[in-house]
Design an enzyme around this catalytic site. Structure first.
Site, PDB file in Angstrom:
ATOM      1  CG  HIS A  50     -10.173   2.933   1.893  1.00  0.00           C
ATOM      2  ND1 HIS A  50     -10.272   1.568   1.748  1.00  0.00           N
ATOM      3  CD2 HIS A  50      -8.979   3.157   2.485  1.00  0.00           C
ATOM      4  CE1 HIS A  50      -9.174   1.004   2.204  1.00  0.00           C
ATOM      5  NE2 HIS A  50      -8.374   1.940   2.654  1.00  0.00           N
TER       6      HIS A  50
ATOM      7  CB  SER B 151      -0.867   0.000   1.256  1.00  0.00           C
ATOM      8  OG  SER B 151      -1.429   1.285   1.452  1.00  0.00           O
ATOM      9  CB  SER B 152       0.364   4.644  -1.331  1.00  0.00           C
ATOM     10  OG  SER B 152      -0.935   4.856  -0.785  1.00  0.00           O
ATOM     11  CB  CYS B 153      -0.297   3.721   4.195  1.00  0.00           C
ATOM     12  SG  CYS B 153      -0.276   1.998   4.642  1.00  0.00           S
TER      13      CYS B 153
ATOM     14  CG  ASN C  30      -5.830   5.995  -0.994  1.00  0.00           C
ATOM     15  OD1 ASN C  30      -4.603   5.996  -0.844  1.00  0.00           O
ATOM     16  ND2 ASN C  30      -6.665   6.350  -0.026  1.00  0.00           N
TER      17      ASN C  30
ATOM     18  CE  LYS D 181      -0.910  -5.065   3.020  1.00  0.00           C
ATOM     19  NZ  LYS D 181      -1.129  -6.334   2.282  1.00  0.00           N
TER      20      LYS D 181
END
Ligand code: GFB
Length: 299
Positions: free
Chosen positions: A166, A94-96, A152, A127
């Site tokens: 989300h 994930s981009s987080c 996202n 992740k």
């Protein structure tokens, strides 16, 4: 959402020998059950999309579950893939995973260069561990395990629960119900200032298929559109798509989360892949899917 998009893509490409399990059929946190599954089914290629996911409130409320469940799922699948001789595995993160205040757009090399966004640190740590597991199994055992970091996502079979979802599906549902009920306004969380990038699940599935076919290196790959909008702009877009004419109320008691997490997708573009669905078009498609499946999504 992601798993069903990948299945749709593989079927469209003519693959029929697909092995899937729902979480009620196979608890991926159970190491013995996963070991038996891999011994019985002997898969050749693994798309590891399974995870405990959720929006900013879910991540911040169920911190232990987001860390434990995701660590167990990825460890069991990656280790069993190694033991049963899987030819190639694609791990989805994930981009987080990137630091809260990393330079934008986010390049793959910014990983671990700063503090994470507190609201989703457990999920991000899990992740990041998945990425490191794939790198370590490649280094020690020569496994062809690759990782992709999607931005996202939204699309069919998304989560429309207003507490755990989300922002994009939450706004579709909020504006739709407000329109039906004649509500004068809709509550939107935060200040509206954060920026987010949105990729349709079918585009992600296409990118996963592309990477499984063509990418065999150890560095993970960002998967996104390379464009972002403010939450306020998103809310206006969803409001217009749904056809709601009331007001927006901004609840600043709710967290904004990370100010921005725009992915640098130049590596993926250089490999020859680009997304097809822009946000406005994707919102139209997703609202139609919501209307067709509302009973299922809003149970
Ligand atoms: O989509 P979201 O929950 O997750 O929130 P993140 C994005 C932004 O939308 C935040 C705002 O600034 C929210 O305050 N927002 C406005 C809303 N209205 C709403 C609403 O009704 N519901 C929700 N959920 N948000 C997630 C991570 O962060 O990104 C996950 O927590 C994962 O771990 C995912 O990485 C991709 O984009 O902030």
């Amino acid at each position: 959402m992601v798993g069903s998009a990948i299945v749709r893509k593989l079927q469209a490409e003519g693959y029929s020998n697909l092995i899937t399990r729902t979480s009620s059929e196979l608890d991926l946190r159970n190491q013995a059950a996963v070991t038996d599954f891999f011994a019985d089914e002997q898969p050749e290629y693994v798309f590891l999309a399974a995870a405990k996911v959720g929006g900013i409130l879910a991540n911040n409320s169920f911190r232990a579950e987001f860390l434990y469940d995701n660590l167990m799922i990825e460890s069991n699948i990656i280790h069993s893939s190694y033991k049963s001789g899987v030819k190639k595995l694609l791990f989805l993160g994930s981009s987080c995973i990137y630091p809260k205040l990393a330079p934008q757009p986010l390049k793959e090399e910014y990983l671990l260069s700063g503090y994470l966004e507190p609201t989703n640190e457990p999920y991000a740590i899990a992740k990041i561990t998945g990425i490191k597991l794939c790198e370590a199994y490649r280094s020690q055992y020569g496994c062809n395990f690759i990782s992709a970091m999607p931005t996202n996502l939204y699309g069919p079979n998304d989560n429309y629960d207003l507490q755990g979802s989300h922002v994009l599906p939450a706004l579709i549902r909020k504006f739709h119900e407000a329109k039906l009920n004649g509500q004068p306004g809709v509550e939107v969380w935060g200040t509206g200032a954060p920026r987010r990038e949105f990729l349709h699940a079918d585009d992600l599935a296409d990118a996963c298929f592309f990477l499984m076919q063509h990418y065999n290196d150890d560095l993970f790959v960002n998967v996104g559109t390379g464009e972002d909008v403010t939450i306020r702009e998103l809310a206006e877009l969803v409001k217009e798509t749904v056809g709601y004419e009331g007001d927006l109320y901004w609840n600043t008691e709710k967290p904004d989360g990370t100010p921005r997490k725009l992915m640098d997708v130049s590596r993926l573009h250089a490999l020859g892949w680009k997304h097809k669905t822009d946000l406005k078009q994707g919102l139209e498609m997703t609202y139609q899917d919501f209307l067709a499946n509302e009973v299922l999504y809003v149970e």
